[in-house]
Design an enzyme around this catalytic site. Structure first.
Site, PDB file in Angstrom:
ATOM      1  CB  CYS A 265      69.789  46.967  82.019  1.00  0.00           C
ATOM      2  SG  CYS A 265      68.772  48.285  81.297  1.00  0.00           S
TER       3      CYS A 265
ATOM      4  NE  ARG B  47      61.686  41.556  65.100  1.00  0.00           N
ATOM      5  CZ  ARG B  47      61.026  41.995  64.028  1.00  0.00           C
ATOM      6  NH1 ARG B  47      61.595  42.876  63.238  1.00  0.00           N
ATOM      7  NH2 ARG B  47      59.806  41.564  63.762  1.00  0.00           N
TER       8      ARG B  47
ATOM      9  CB  CYS C 154      56.724  46.498  68.575  1.00  0.00           C
ATOM     10  SG  CYS C 154      57.550  45.412  69.749  1.00  0.00           S
TER      11      CYS C 154
ATOM     12  CB  CYS D 279      64.617  50.415  85.319  1.00  0.00           C
ATOM     13  SG  CYS D 279      63.654  48.900  85.367  1.00  0.00           S
TER      14      CYS D 279
ATOM     15  CB  CYS E  43      58.871  40.614  69.871  1.00  0.00           C
ATOM     16  SG  CYS E  43      60.604  41.053  69.567  1.00  0.00           S
TER      17      CYS E  43
ATOM     18  CB  CYS F 297      68.526  43.610  83.970  1.00  0.00           C
ATOM     19  SG  CYS F 297      66.742  43.438  84.207  1.00  0.00           S
TER      20      CYS F 297
ATOM     21  CB  CYS G  71      60.034  48.670  68.904  1.00  0.00           C
ATOM     22  SG  CYS G  71      60.042  47.829  70.495  1.00  0.00           S
TER      23      CYS G  71
HETATM   24  N1  SAM Z   1      62.144  47.157  80.764  1.00  0.00           N
HETATM   25  C1  SAM Z   1      61.585  46.255  79.864  1.00  0.00           C
HETATM   26  C2  SAM Z   1      62.107  44.846  80.001  1.00  0.00           C
HETATM   27  O1  SAM Z   1      63.160  44.640  80.524  1.00  0.00           O
HETATM   28  O2  SAM Z   1      61.419  43.954  79.535  1.00  0.00           O
HETATM   29  C3  SAM Z   1      61.715  46.671  78.417  1.00  0.00           C
HETATM   30  C4  SAM Z   1      62.988  47.280  77.894  1.00  0.00           C
HETATM   31  S1  SAM Z   1      64.461  46.283  77.935  1.00  0.00           S
HETATM   32  C5  SAM Z   1      65.671  47.436  77.470  1.00  0.00           C
HETATM   33  C6  SAM Z   1      64.283  45.160  76.572  1.00  0.00           C
HETATM   34  C7  SAM Z   1      65.368  44.139  76.362  1.00  0.00           C
HETATM   35  O3  SAM Z   1      66.539  44.752  75.852  1.00  0.00           O
HETATM   36  C8  SAM Z   1      65.859  43.379  77.566  1.00  0.00           C
HETATM   37  O4  SAM Z   1      65.004  42.340  77.917  1.00  0.00           O
HETATM   38  C9  SAM Z   1      67.203  42.853  77.093  1.00  0.00           C
HETATM   39  O5  SAM Z   1      67.075  41.579  76.491  1.00  0.00           O
HETATM   40  C10 SAM Z   1      67.629  43.885  76.056  1.00  0.00           C
HETATM   41  N2  SAM Z   1      68.782  44.659  76.562  1.00  0.00           N
HETATM   42  C11 SAM Z   1      68.758  45.601  77.520  1.00  0.00           C
HETATM   43  N3  SAM Z   1      69.978  46.094  77.761  1.00  0.00           N
HETATM   44  C12 SAM Z   1      70.815  45.445  76.916  1.00  0.00           C
HETATM   45  C13 SAM Z   1      72.230  45.503  76.693  1.00  0.00           C
HETATM   46  N4  SAM Z   1      73.013  46.310  77.395  1.00  0.00           N
HETATM   47  N5  SAM Z   1      72.755  44.702  75.750  1.00  0.00           N
HETATM   48  C14 SAM Z   1      71.965  43.869  75.040  1.00  0.00           C
HETATM   49  N6  SAM Z   1      70.633  43.778  75.214  1.00  0.00           N
HETATM   50  C15 SAM Z   1      70.064  44.530  76.141  1.00  0.00           C
HETATM   51  C1  DTB Z   2      65.692  43.722  72.066  1.00  0.00           C
HETATM   52  O1  DTB Z   2      65.760  42.495  72.165  1.00  0.00           O
HETATM   53  N1  DTB Z   2      66.682  44.518  71.716  1.00  0.00           N
HETATM   54  C2  DTB Z   2      66.263  45.898  71.728  1.00  0.00           C
HETATM   55  C3  DTB Z   2      64.750  45.760  71.994  1.00  0.00           C
HETATM   56  N2  DTB Z   2      64.596  44.405  72.309  1.00  0.00           N
HETATM   57  C4  DTB Z   2      64.093  46.645  72.957  1.00  0.00           C
HETATM   58  C5  DTB Z   2      66.949  46.702  72.795  1.00  0.00           C
HETATM   59  C6  DTB Z   2      68.376  46.481  72.940  1.00  0.00           C
HETATM   60  C7  DTB Z   2      68.917  47.513  73.859  1.00  0.00           C
HETATM   61  C8  DTB Z   2      70.379  47.476  73.881  1.00  0.00           C
HETATM   62  C9  DTB Z   2      71.079  48.410  74.766  1.00  0.00           C
HETATM   63  C10 DTB Z   2      70.531  49.776  74.900  1.00  0.00           C
HETATM   64  O2  DTB Z   2      70.742  50.631  74.023  1.00  0.00           O
HETATM   65  O3  DTB Z   2      69.884  49.985  75.930  1.00  0.00           O
HETATM   66 FE1  SF4 Z   3      64.694  47.713  83.738  1.00  0.00          FE
HETATM   67 FE2  SF4 Z   3      66.717  47.495  82.032  1.00  0.00          FE
HETATM   68 FE3  SF4 Z   3      65.855  45.338  83.316  1.00  0.00          FE
HETATM   69 FE4  SF4 Z   3      64.293  46.471  81.411  1.00  0.00          FE
HETATM   70  S1  SF4 Z   3      66.283  45.492  81.096  1.00  0.00           S
HETATM   71  S2  SF4 Z   3      63.652  45.747  83.452  1.00  0.00           S
HETATM   72  S3  SF4 Z   3      64.836  48.626  81.694  1.00  0.00           S
HETATM   73  S4  SF4 Z   3      66.789  47.153  84.273  1.00  0.00           S
END
Ligand code: SAM
Ligand code: DTB
Ligand code: SF4
Length: 326
Positions: free
Chosen positions: A64, A265, A133, A57, A193, A61, A101
């Site tokens: 992430c 959730r 979703c 990506c 959501c 973030c 989802c």
């Molecule tokens: N890329 C898209 C976005 O960021 O909206 C969708 C997928 S992203 C993985 C969805 C959500 O997962 C993020 O907005 C964040 O709140 C949560 N998330 C991602 N990585 C995480 C982590 N390491 N620990 C907890 N929540 C996480």
């Molecule tokens: C959300 O709030 N939690 C889920 C879903 N939306 C997509 C994802 C959490 C991801 C946590 C870390 C991972 O496994 O990437």
């Molecule tokens: Fe990309 Fe992860 Fe940020 Fe979603 S949370 S926009 S997958 S870097």
């Protein structure tokens, strides 16, 4: 304590801070009472999460593991074939999920062949009778409209953190971008959501500020995921301290009180919690969990389905079943 009051949209920051900091027993008792007035307290919705496009990506973030710029152990995976996704959805349904989802590590949706494939996936999952979703990053109004027409039930787009703390966590987009996408989802008639993460190094005020933005929206998100940071090796936040479960419980309870009608959730972080700690979260008003056959969320570990089913049984909870015709 008024547990049956109307849904409010005029919360003050001080009010939510006061609630968050109440003596724990009082806070959980109040949240549990609100939960019982608005929901069937013995039901927990099981949602299955599938990463349909993993890693690579362009966003930054800080939490992430899927951001291309960090050196993590996560393997990049292109968009999965539609049949694979539908097969996962069928299996999820067979295992007791009522919501499916699909997540993609994208900054935004583009109007290309991949989006056409997503549209087919949405149609296919919808045909199975599951709440479908997606979480695909930023979305325009017309893209949201197309997803709605394909049968999308919900779109996940988290605020992640407070407006004030946002720049510390993400620099490649801003808080306003998040709100714009949420508004586009709303305008298209898809349910929202939206929640966030604790454990990013934010203050208590940041947590409340994030909840305040959600709780004072014209319409509350129908679903509010509360995540504890899953610390991924190679990301800037890999060495952050583990979130204390009582903080997660306080966050869930405050969310339940502020947005009584929404699904709350208990999302990332369960792998590091005991059954007893999760039980407190359910008592405090959480009424959904993510589970999956692969024992992962997207890229981090999560309890497995059988373990979760056993936990629900122990706690006298049951998976929520969707009403006929949904
Ligand atoms: N890329 C898209 C976005 O960021 O909206 C969708 C997928 S992203 C993985 C969805 C959500 O997962 C993020 O907005 C964040 O709140 C949560 N998330 C991602 N990585 C995480 C982590 N390491 N620990 C907890 N929540 C996480
Ligand atoms: C959300 O709030 N939690 C889920 C879903 N939306 C997509 C994802 C959490 C991801 C946590 C870390 C991972 O496994 O990437
Ligand atoms: Fe990309 Fe992860 Fe940020 Fe979603 S949370 S926009 S997958 S870097």
């Amino acid at each position: 304590m008024n547990t049956s009051s109307e849904v409010r949209h005029d919360w003050a920051k001080e009010e939510l801070l006061y609630i968050y900091n109440k003596p724990l027993m009082e806070l959980v008792y109040e949240a549990a009472s609100v939960h019982r007035a608005w929901h069937k307290a013995d039901e927990v919705q099981i949602s299955t999460l599938l990463s349909i496009k993993t890693g690579g990506c362009p966003e930054d973030c800080a939490y992430c593991g899927q951001a291309a710029r960090y050196h993590t152990d996560i393997k990049v995976q292109a968009l999965l074939p539609t049949e694979t996704v539908i097969a996962h959805a069928q299996k999820a349904k067979d295992n007791g999920s009522s919501r499916f989802c699909m997540a993609a590590a994208w900054r935004e949706v583009r109007n290309n062949g991949d989006f056409d494939r997503i549209i087919d996936m949405v149609k296919g999952v919808n045909n199975l009778g599951l709440e479908v979703c997606c979480t695909l990053g930023m979305l325009s109004e017309s893209q949201a409209q197309r997803l709605q027409e394909a049968g999308l039930y919900a779109y996940n787009h988290n605020l992640d953190t407070s407006e004030e703390y946002y720049d510390e966590i993400i620099s490649t987009r801003n808080f306003e971008n998040r709100i714009l996408t949420i508004n586009n989802v709303r305008k298209a008639g898809i349910t929202v959501c939206s929640g966030g993460i604790i454990g990013l190094g934010e203050s208590q005020e940041d947590r409340i500020s994030m909840l305040l933005t959600l709780a004072n929206m014209e319409k509350h998100p129908e679903s509010v995921p509360i995540n504890a940071l899953a610390r991924v090796k190679g990301t800037p936040l890999e060495n952050n301290p583990k979130i204390d479960s009582w903080e997660m419980i306080r966050m869930i309870a405050t969310t339940r009180i502020a947005m009584p009608a929404s699904m709350v959730r208990l999302s990332a972080g369960r792998i590091e919690m005991t059954e007893s700690e999760q039980a407190w979260c359910f008592m405090a008003g959480a009424n959904s969990i993510f589970t999956g056959e692969r024992e992962t969320l997207l890229v981090t570990p999560n309890p497995g389905v059988s373990e979760d089913m056993q936990m629900l049984k122990t706690l006298g909870l049951k998976p929520m079943v969707l009403e006929e015709g949904k």
